[in-house]
Scaffold this active site. Structure first.
Site, PDB file in Angstrom:
ATOM      1  CD  GLU A 198      -2.926  -0.952   2.030  1.00 26.74           C
ATOM      2  OE1 GLU A 198      -2.847  -0.124   3.220  1.00 26.74           O
ATOM      3  OE2 GLU A 198      -4.097  -2.000   2.311  1.00 26.74           O
TER       4      GLU A 198
ATOM      5  CD  GLU B 178      -3.195  -6.428   4.138  1.00 23.27           C
ATOM      6  OE1 GLU B 178      -4.172  -5.543   4.654  1.00 23.27           O
ATOM      7  OE2 GLU B 178      -2.049  -6.048   4.128  1.00 23.27           O
TER       8      GLU B 178
HETATM    9  C1  BG6 Z   1      -4.201  -2.980   5.563  1.00 22.67           C
HETATM   10  C2  BG6 Z   1      -2.596  -2.959   6.041  1.00 22.67           C
HETATM   11  O1  BG6 Z   1      -4.161  -1.316   5.064  1.00 22.67           O
HETATM   12  O2  BG6 Z   1      -5.153  -2.627   6.466  1.00 22.67           O
HETATM   13  C3  BG6 Z   1      -2.606  -3.712   7.184  1.00 22.67           C
HETATM   14  O3  BG6 Z   1      -1.906  -3.405   4.996  1.00 22.67           O
HETATM   15  C4  BG6 Z   1      -3.734  -3.212   8.264  1.00 22.67           C
HETATM   16  O4  BG6 Z   1      -1.315  -3.662   7.784  1.00 22.67           O
HETATM   17  C5  BG6 Z   1      -4.970  -3.367   7.662  1.00 22.67           C
HETATM   18  O5  BG6 Z   1      -3.562  -4.050   9.388  1.00 22.67           O
HETATM   19  C6  BG6 Z   1      -5.937  -3.232   8.411  1.00 22.67           C
HETATM   20  O6  BG6 Z   1      -6.059  -2.031   9.010  1.00 22.67           O
HETATM   21  P1  BG6 Z   1      -6.136  -1.676  10.600  1.00 22.67           P
HETATM   22  O7  BG6 Z   1      -5.833  -0.074  10.686  1.00 22.67           O
HETATM   23  O8  BG6 Z   1      -7.445  -1.946  10.806  1.00 22.67           O
HETATM   24  O9  BG6 Z   1      -4.851  -2.495  11.092  1.00 22.67           O
END
Ligand code: BG6
Length: 459
Positions: A160, A359
């Site tokens: 990202e 993800e």
């Molecule tokens: C993504 C990232 O943007 O979102 C992760 O690559 C992150 O590292 C995930 O944990 C969820 O976001 P957050 O802020 O809820 O941890």
């Protein structure tokens, strides 16, 4: 559902969100280890203590039937400071982990840069603010490519880039003046693009069989209404929040729209003569897709606002939640499985590259019940709805080669500690009490095990 035979069913984590052991065995401090953490929120010191539970974690992955594990390397564990001398103990930690994964038949997909770097590089020359960071990153990538040649065959350069370039606590953008900060963030993101292309080229020389690509947070933006101004606002927001940096990864240049947008605001990064050659010398093999939710854009006539927390706040656009989606405690933009399909179709149409979902997940506050269980049917619902959209892409012939929910286990949130959980495996700790970090399988673990076993037939 027709998933390809060798579909990469996986699950994701990142290094600083799980490893802990933040200062042992020669690891240097990372930017995420020194950033200020609000009172009552967990920091990186222990995280999930994966550093001491890695074997148990891989055993759980094997029980789950994972074909791939999307994980991260901690740069400061492998190369702690500006001397760029590798830390043998850091490499040894990953050696044992990678070898055990391979022994269990799980292919590692490794991210080199996930929101953090050695703090020593920031102290020495300002981190990504300086072009010296490009060579530091290339040196780190080269060590990894050579050391793990033949064992790691899929690499991610940067997670990202959009967020990584802008987040103040992670990307060294501690600058008061909002315009200067925006300018710096664009310069940082440009340096990351150069570093990424150097890594693409290096890998092709060192291990031509291996594959490499960026991971992009796809930001699906719908117009809030059918007003042409709202439709334009949504298009512009997607251009600047998503495609602009992916264009740099794939084509090595900004689109005419993005270039003009940057020029008009005096935000175009400073470039050097050699850059064009570096940026055009290589292309990625695939694109990793991170997707959590979609948003809406509405036209808003206002002067360009440099003083926003994100550098993508556009002058004539306001990003708002979609009124048609159901919101939950941690998913305040709502959840939207169709957006995953739409977003990936757009990415494919623009880049014609294979894709993997790196993800996708649902955050919920969770605690073990009296029987030590987590009945997370809400997560099963979220994941199965999204996997259906991936199945549809596969059926229609889009080259999607894998799917990795975020996250394999509960992890330290990027900035909200352990109150917010995404995992298939529960980590028994809280923000203020690390306890033993024991692992418990949630209901979604058993559900996902069946999904993998049946290659997506049972969702
Ligand atoms: C993504 C990232 O943007 O979102 C992760 O690559 C992150 O590292 C995930 O944990 C969820 O976001 P957050 O802020 O809820 O941890």
């Amino acid at each position: 559902m027709l998933f390809p035979k060798n579909f990469f069913w996986g699950a994701s984590t990142s290094a600083f969100q799980i490893e802990g052991a933040y200062n042992i065995d020669g690891k240097g401090l990372a930017t995420t280890d020194v950033r200020p953490v609000p009172e009552g929120i967990a920091d990186t010191k222990v995280a999930c203590d994966h550093y001491h539970h890695w074997r148990q974690d891989v055993d759980l992955m094997a029980e789950l039937g994972l074909k791939t594990y999307r994980m991260g390397f901690s740069w400061s564990r492998i190369m702690p400071d500006e001397t760029l001398v590798p830390n043998e103990k850091g490499l040894a930690f990953y050696d044992q982990l990678i070898d055990y994964l391979l022994e269990k038949g799980i292919e590692p997909l490794v991210t080199l840069y996930h929101f953090e770097c050695p703090q020593a590089l920031v102290d020495a020359f300002g981190g990504w603010q300086s072009r010296r960071m490009i060579d530091a990153y290339a040196a780190y990538a080269e060590v990894c490519f050579r050391h793990f040649r033949g064992r790691i065959t899929k690499w991610v350069t940067v997670n990202e880039q959009f967020i990584a370039s802008a987040a103040p606590g992670m990307a060294m953008a501690y600058i008061e003046d909002p315009f200067e900060r925006s300018k710096k963030i664009w310069q940082i993101s440009y340096h990351i693009s150069l570093a990424e292309h150097k890594a693409f080229s290096l890998l092709k020389k060192i291990d031509p069989e291996a594959l490499i690509g960026p991971v992009c947070s796809i930001q699906v933006v719908y117009p809030l209404s059918s007003k042409p101004e709202d439709i334009r606002a949504a298009m512009e927001a997607e251009e600047m929040m998503e495609f602009c940096l992916l264009d740099m990864s794939v084509y090595g240049e900004y689109s005419p729209f993005a270039r003009t947008w940057l020029q008009e605001r005096n935000l175009l990064p400073a470039a050097e003569e050699e850059d064009v050659q570096i940026l055009h010398a290589s292309r990625p093999d695939f694109i990793g897709i991170n997707y959590y939710f979609s948003v809406c854009a509405e036209y808003a006539e206002k002067p360009f606002d440099f003083d926003t927390s994100f550098f993508w706040a556009a002058d004539d656009c306001r990003i708002v939640a979609n009124p048609h989606l159901t919101k939950t405690e941690w998913m305040n933009m709502g959840t939207d499985p169709l957006g995953l399909y739409d977003g990936m179709v757009k990415i494919y149409n623009r880049y014609r590259l294979p894709m993997i979902v790196t993800e996708n997940g649902m955050a919920v506050s969770e605690a073990l019940d009296e029987e030590g269980k987590i009945h997370d049917d809400y997560r099963i619902g979220y994941l199965s709805d999204h996997i259906r959209q991936v199945g549809r892409l596969c059926e229609e012939g889009y080259p999607v080669f894998g799917y990795c929910p975020w996250s394999f286990m509960d992890v330290l949130s990027s900035h909200q500690g352990f109150a917010k959980r995404y995992g298939l495996v529960f980590i028994d700790r809280t923000d203020t009490d690390v306890k033993e970090c024991q692992r418990y399988k949630k209901d979604s673990f058993e559900w996902y095990r069946k999904v993998i076993e049946t290659n997506g037939e049972e969702l």
